[in-house]
Every structure is written in structure tokens, then in C-alpha cells.
Design a protein around this motif. Structure first.
Motif, mmCIF file in Angstrom:
data_model
loop_
_atom_site.group_PDB
_atom_site.id
_atom_site.type_symbol
_atom_site.label_atom_id
_atom_site.label_comp_id
_atom_site.label_asym_id
_atom_site.label_seq_id
_atom_site.Cartn_x
_atom_site.Cartn_y
_atom_site.Cartn_z
ATOM 1 N N UNK A 1 42.254 26.905 38.473
ATOM 2 C CA UNK A 1 42.296 28.352 38.407
ATOM 3 C C UNK A 1 43.168 28.860 37.255
ATOM 4 N N UNK A 2 44.087 28.021 36.760
ATOM 5 C CA UNK A 2 44.895 28.476 35.630
ATOM 6 C C UNK A 2 44.041 28.824 34.431
ATOM 7 N N UNK A 3 42.925 28.107 34.243
ATOM 8 C CA UNK A 3 42.017 28.437 33.150
ATOM 9 C C UNK A 3 41.452 29.831 33.304
ATOM 10 N N UNK A 4 41.198 30.251 34.535
ATOM 11 C CA UNK A 4 40.698 31.597 34.795
ATOM 12 C C UNK A 4 41.729 32.627 34.353
ATOM 13 N N UNK A 5 42.976 32.414 34.709
ATOM 14 C CA UNK A 5 44.041 33.346 34.335
ATOM 15 C C UNK A 5 44.207 33.373 32.821
ATOM 16 N N UNK B 1 50.220 30.893 39.045
ATOM 17 C CA UNK B 1 49.142 31.486 39.831
ATOM 18 C C UNK B 1 49.031 30.787 41.179
ATOM 19 N N UNK B 2 48.500 31.513 42.148
ATOM 20 C CA UNK B 2 48.232 30.991 43.481
ATOM 21 C C UNK B 2 46.764 31.261 43.777
ATOM 22 N N UNK C 1 45.688 34.935 42.557
ATOM 23 C CA UNK C 1 46.666 36.006 42.344
ATOM 24 C C UNK C 1 47.738 35.487 41.391
ATOM 25 N N UNK C 2 48.245 36.381 40.563
ATOM 26 C CA UNK C 2 49.233 35.975 39.565
ATOM 27 C C UNK C 2 49.969 37.207 39.049
ATOM 28 N N UNK C 3 51.132 36.958 38.467
ATOM 29 C CA UNK C 3 51.893 38.020 37.811
ATOM 30 C C UNK C 3 51.697 37.867 36.307
ATOM 31 N N UNK D 1 48.041 40.849 39.651
ATOM 32 C CA UNK D 1 46.598 41.021 39.794
ATOM 33 C C UNK D 1 46.023 39.991 40.750
ATOM 34 N N UNK D 2 44.975 40.398 41.435
ATOM 35 C CA UNK D 2 44.175 39.501 42.260
ATOM 36 C C UNK D 2 42.764 39.524 41.688
#
Length: 116
Positions: free
Chosen positions: A1-5, A68-69, A76-78, A94-95
Motif C-alpha cells: 500500500x505504500x506504493x499507493x500513497x 501508512x496503515x 490511511x496516512x498522514x 487522508x483515507x
């Protein structure tokens, strides 16, 4: 998911053809975006919000703050907005919800720290 962020924040930092390519590749055409200052849908709506932010905060960049979580198709991440490598002037949370293809389908944004 880090790639998404990373791709999400890259879209917020990009302009012109680069942004259009990121939107086309990583954001669903049916995307919706809601935060305290905007509620838009589609790639054109997202691009308009990004343009407004880039105009208001010219020269500043978005970066991830913390980790991210994620679970299922949501993350979700800041994030921070500020001079590159410096303390962010704006911090948000953001979510993202992804579609079946892994593209951003829905964004729910919150602002934690904003300049006066």
C-alpha cells in the motif's frame, strides 16, 4: 500500500502531462474526493483542486508523515505540505479506498494543522 500513497502524493506534486498520466493510471474515472474545503469527483475535479492548492501554496511539496496503515482496499496516512525537506506548514490525514483494479476510488481528507 505504500506504493499507493507514493503515487497519490506524486499526483498532488505533479503538473501538466505528468499529472494527467498519474490520474489516468492510478485514479478511477469515478473517483470522489471530500475534505473540509472541497467536494469533487472525476479526474477533472481532482485536477482543479490540485491546481488550486498548488497556486495557493506555490513551491511547497506534499510528503508522507509517518507510516501508512492499510487493510482490505483502504489505506490511511498522514501527509505534510511544506518546503522540501523542512517542517510541513500543513498536515493532514487522508483515507483512500481503492477500486478492484487498485486505483483510487474515494478520498476522505482531514486537516490537522493549517496556517493561520
Amino acid at each position: 500500500m505504500n506504493g499507493v500513497v507514493e503515487r497519490y502524493l506524486a499526483t498532488w506534486n505533479a503538473t501538466g502531462d505528468e499529472r494527467a498520466e498519474l490520474l489516468a493510471r492510478h485514479w478511477s474515472p469515478e473517483v470522489t474526493y471530500t475534505d473540509p474545503m472541497a467536494e469533487v469527483s472525476g479526474h477533472e475535479g481532482i485536477a482543479a483542486v490540485i491546481d488550486a492548492v498548488q497556486t495557493r501554496f506555490a513551491g511547497l511539496v506534499f510528503s508522507e508523515v509517518g507510516e501508512a496503515d492499510a487493510h482490505h482496499r483502504q489505506v490511511r496516512f498522514r501527509w505534510g505540505l511544506g518546503p522540501e525537506g523542512a517542517e510541513p506548514l500543513v498536515i493532514g490525514f487522508d483515507v483512500l479506498v481503492l477500486d478492484e483494479a487498485g486505483r483510487v476510488l474515494d478520498v476522505r481528507g482531514f486537516l490537522d494543522k493549517v496556517p493561520a
